[in-house]
Design a protein around this motif. Structure first.
Motif, mmCIF file in Angstrom:
data_model
loop_
_atom_site.group_PDB
_atom_site.id
_atom_site.type_symbol
_atom_site.label_atom_id
_atom_site.label_comp_id
_atom_site.label_asym_id
_atom_site.label_seq_id
_atom_site.Cartn_x
_atom_site.Cartn_y
_atom_site.Cartn_z
ATOM 1 N N GLY A 1 7.750 1.720 2.170
ATOM 2 C CA GLY A 1 8.761 2.516 2.875
ATOM 3 C C GLY A 1 8.316 3.055 4.215
ATOM 4 O O GLY A 1 7.179 2.935 4.615
ATOM 5 N N GLY A 2 9.236 3.641 4.924
ATOM 6 C CA GLY A 2 8.904 4.289 6.185
ATOM 7 C C GLY A 2 8.654 3.319 7.324
ATOM 8 O O GLY A 2 8.856 2.122 7.211
ATOM 9 N N THR A 3 8.205 3.868 8.424
ATOM 10 C CA THR A 3 7.965 3.079 9.628
ATOM 11 C C THR A 3 6.490 3.056 10.011
ATOM 12 O O THR A 3 6.149 2.779 11.149
ATOM 13 C CB THR A 3 8.780 3.646 10.801
ATOM 14 N N GLN A 4 5.627 3.354 9.056
ATOM 15 C CA GLN A 4 4.200 3.354 9.334
ATOM 16 C C GLN A 4 3.721 1.931 9.575
ATOM 17 O O GLN A 4 4.326 0.972 9.109
ATOM 18 C CB GLN A 4 3.410 3.979 8.176
ATOM 19 N N ARG A 5 2.611 1.826 10.298
ATOM 20 C CA ARG A 5 2.106 0.516 10.674
ATOM 21 C C ARG A 5 0.629 0.370 10.353
ATOM 22 O O ARG A 5 -0.072 1.335 10.099
ATOM 23 C CB ARG A 5 2.290 0.298 12.174
ATOM 24 N N PHE A 6 0.181 -0.874 10.435
ATOM 25 C CA PHE A 6 -1.231 -1.231 10.363
ATOM 26 C C PHE A 6 -1.726 -1.373 11.798
ATOM 27 O O PHE A 6 -1.122 -2.084 12.596
ATOM 28 C CB PHE A 6 -1.437 -2.566 9.643
ATOM 29 N N PHE A 7 -2.823 -0.701 12.118
ATOM 30 C CA PHE A 7 -3.409 -0.809 13.449
ATOM 31 C C PHE A 7 -4.803 -1.402 13.344
ATOM 32 O O PHE A 7 -5.655 -0.862 12.644
ATOM 33 C CB PHE A 7 -3.500 0.564 14.127
ATOM 34 N N PRO A 8 -5.046 -2.520 14.062
ATOM 35 C CA PRO A 8 -6.414 -3.017 14.090
ATOM 36 C C PRO A 8 -7.298 -2.046 14.861
ATOM 37 O O PRO A 8 -6.820 -1.296 15.718
ATOM 38 C CB PRO A 8 -6.311 -4.357 14.821
ATOM 39 N N LEU B 1 0.840 -1.199 0.000
ATOM 40 C CA LEU B 1 0.000 0.000 0.000
ATOM 41 C C LEU B 1 0.873 1.245 0.000
ATOM 42 O O LEU B 1 2.007 1.219 0.475
ATOM 43 C CB LEU B 1 -0.906 0.019 1.227
ATOM 44 N N PRO B 2 0.339 2.373 -0.473
ATOM 45 C CA PRO B 2 1.102 3.626 -0.440
ATOM 46 C C PRO B 2 1.287 4.110 0.991
ATOM 47 O O PRO B 2 0.575 3.694 1.914
ATOM 48 C CB PRO B 2 0.236 4.597 -1.243
ATOM 49 N N LEU B 3 2.247 5.005 1.170
ATOM 50 C CA LEU B 3 2.426 5.631 2.477
ATOM 51 C C LEU B 3 1.124 6.311 2.880
ATOM 52 O O LEU B 3 0.533 7.044 2.075
ATOM 53 C CB LEU B 3 3.536 6.677 2.429
ATOM 54 N N SER C 1 -11.344 -10.566 4.445
ATOM 55 C CA SER C 1 -11.818 -9.271 3.946
ATOM 56 C C SER C 1 -11.464 -8.200 4.952
ATOM 57 O O SER C 1 -11.695 -8.359 6.148
ATOM 58 C CB SER C 1 -13.341 -9.280 3.758
ATOM 59 N N LEU C 2 -10.901 -7.083 4.472
ATOM 60 C CA LEU C 2 -10.491 -5.980 5.348
ATOM 61 C C LEU C 2 -10.909 -4.647 4.748
ATOM 62 O O LEU C 2 -10.931 -4.482 3.530
ATOM 63 C CB LEU C 2 -8.974 -5.957 5.543
ATOM 64 N N ILE C 3 -11.194 -3.706 5.619
ATOM 65 C CA ILE C 3 -11.379 -2.311 5.229
ATOM 66 C C ILE C 3 -10.215 -1.548 5.844
ATOM 67 O O ILE C 3 -9.972 -1.659 7.057
ATOM 68 C CB ILE C 3 -12.715 -1.746 5.744
ATOM 69 N N LEU C 4 -9.478 -0.797 5.033
ATOM 70 C CA LEU C 4 -8.334 -0.020 5.520
ATOM 71 C C LEU C 4 -8.595 1.463 5.302
ATOM 72 O O LEU C 4 -9.088 1.860 4.249
ATOM 73 C CB LEU C 4 -7.056 -0.419 4.783
ATOM 74 N N ILE C 5 -8.243 2.272 6.309
ATOM 75 C CA ILE C 5 -8.434 3.719 6.238
ATOM 76 C C ILE C 5 -7.125 4.394 6.645
ATOM 77 O O ILE C 5 -6.575 4.097 7.706
ATOM 78 C CB ILE C 5 -9.568 4.181 7.171
ATOM 79 N N SER C 6 -6.659 5.313 5.810
ATOM 80 C CA SER C 6 -5.456 6.078 6.138
ATOM 81 C C SER C 6 -5.827 7.265 7.006
ATOM 82 O O SER C 6 -6.707 8.048 6.670
ATOM 83 C CB SER C 6 -4.792 6.592 4.859
ATOM 84 N N ASP C 7 -5.127 7.402 8.154
ATOM 85 C CA ASP C 7 -5.328 8.587 8.997
ATOM 86 C C ASP C 7 -4.254 9.634 8.726
ATOM 87 O O ASP C 7 -4.154 10.629 9.416
ATOM 88 C CB ASP C 7 -5.347 8.209 10.476
ATOM 89 N N GLY C 8 -3.441 9.410 7.692
ATOM 90 C CA GLY C 8 -2.364 10.333 7.346
ATOM 91 C C GLY C 8 -1.047 9.974 8.005
ATOM 92 O O GLY C 8 -0.008 10.519 7.665
ATOM 93 N N PHE C 9 -1.075 9.037 8.959
ATOM 94 C CA PHE C 9 0.133 8.587 9.650
ATOM 95 C C PHE C 9 0.307 7.069 9.556
ATOM 96 O O PHE C 9 1.408 6.568 9.431
ATOM 97 C CB PHE C 9 0.116 9.002 11.122
ATOM 98 N N ASN C 10 -0.790 6.347 9.670
ATOM 99 C CA ASN C 10 -0.798 4.889 9.634
ATOM 100 C C ASN C 10 -2.078 4.433 8.935
ATOM 101 O O ASN C 10 -2.916 5.237 8.576
ATOM 102 C CB ASN C 10 -0.763 4.310 11.056
ATOM 103 N N TRP C 11 -2.199 3.116 8.770
ATOM 104 C CA TRP C 11 -3.420 2.513 8.244
ATOM 105 C C TRP C 11 -4.161 1.834 9.392
ATOM 106 O O TRP C 11 -3.561 1.082 10.147
ATOM 107 C CB TRP C 11 -3.096 1.472 7.176
ATOM 108 N N THR C 12 -5.448 2.089 9.513
ATOM 109 C CA THR C 12 -6.305 1.395 10.468
ATOM 110 C C THR C 12 -7.128 0.399 9.686
ATOM 111 O O THR C 12 -7.612 0.708 8.602
ATOM 112 C CB THR C 12 -7.244 2.371 11.211
#
Length: 148
Positions: A107-114, A79-81, A134-145
């Motif tokens: 890249g970077g040190t961003q993470r996936f947060f449940p 996924l993109p940053l 099946s997952l829904i992912l949302i970017s908060d601008g810092f990480n993916w939830t």
């Protein structure tokens, strides 16, 4: 001449202010949000085959993505940053019954947060027969939830 300039500036300011607070309604005469849709919504659907861990398949287009890992073990997707796409939403589904899709972030040190967790991971496995199929992912601008 000065009155004409003043009038044009006043009209431009008024148009800018009114345009900045515009609400668009589709099939509604009284939109209550910036975009208010009274009806069905269709989103772009894409099917992606995976790549190796050295060459993962990038996810950068679409909203609903059918992930189709095919190599017999685990295929990788990246996924993109989240900082480059704040507010973006992806709906991902592993459409196979045998292979695992694995997600990582470019890249970077961003993470996936449940949801409801402060502990993040750098990758997410999407096995074919699990809650993570099946997952829904949302970017908060810092990480993916993500939500399953």
């Amino acid at each position: 001449m000065n009155k004409l300039k003043f009038l044009l500036i006043l009209m431009a300011v008024n148009w800018t202010v009114n345009f900045g607070y515009a609400q668009v309604g589709i099939n509604t005469t009284n939109p209550l949000s910036t975009l208010d849709i009274n009806g069905n919504l269709s989103v772009k659907v894409i099917t992606l085959t995976g790549g190796s861990s050295a060459s993962p398949t990038p996810i950068s287009d679409g909203v609903y993505l059918s992930l189709d890992p095919r190599n017999g073990t685990t295929d990788n997707y990246i996924l993109p940053l989240p900082s480059s796409v704040p507010g973006r939403v992806y709906i991902l589904r592993n459409i196979t019954d045998f292979d695992t899709a694995q997600l990582s972030i470019s890249g970077g040190t961003q993470r996936f947060f449940p949801k409801n967790s402060s502990s993040g991971t750098f990758t997410i496995a999407m096995p074919p027969n699990s809650d993570n199929k099946s997952l829904i992912l949302i970017s908060d601008g810092f990480n993916w939830t993500y939500f399953n």
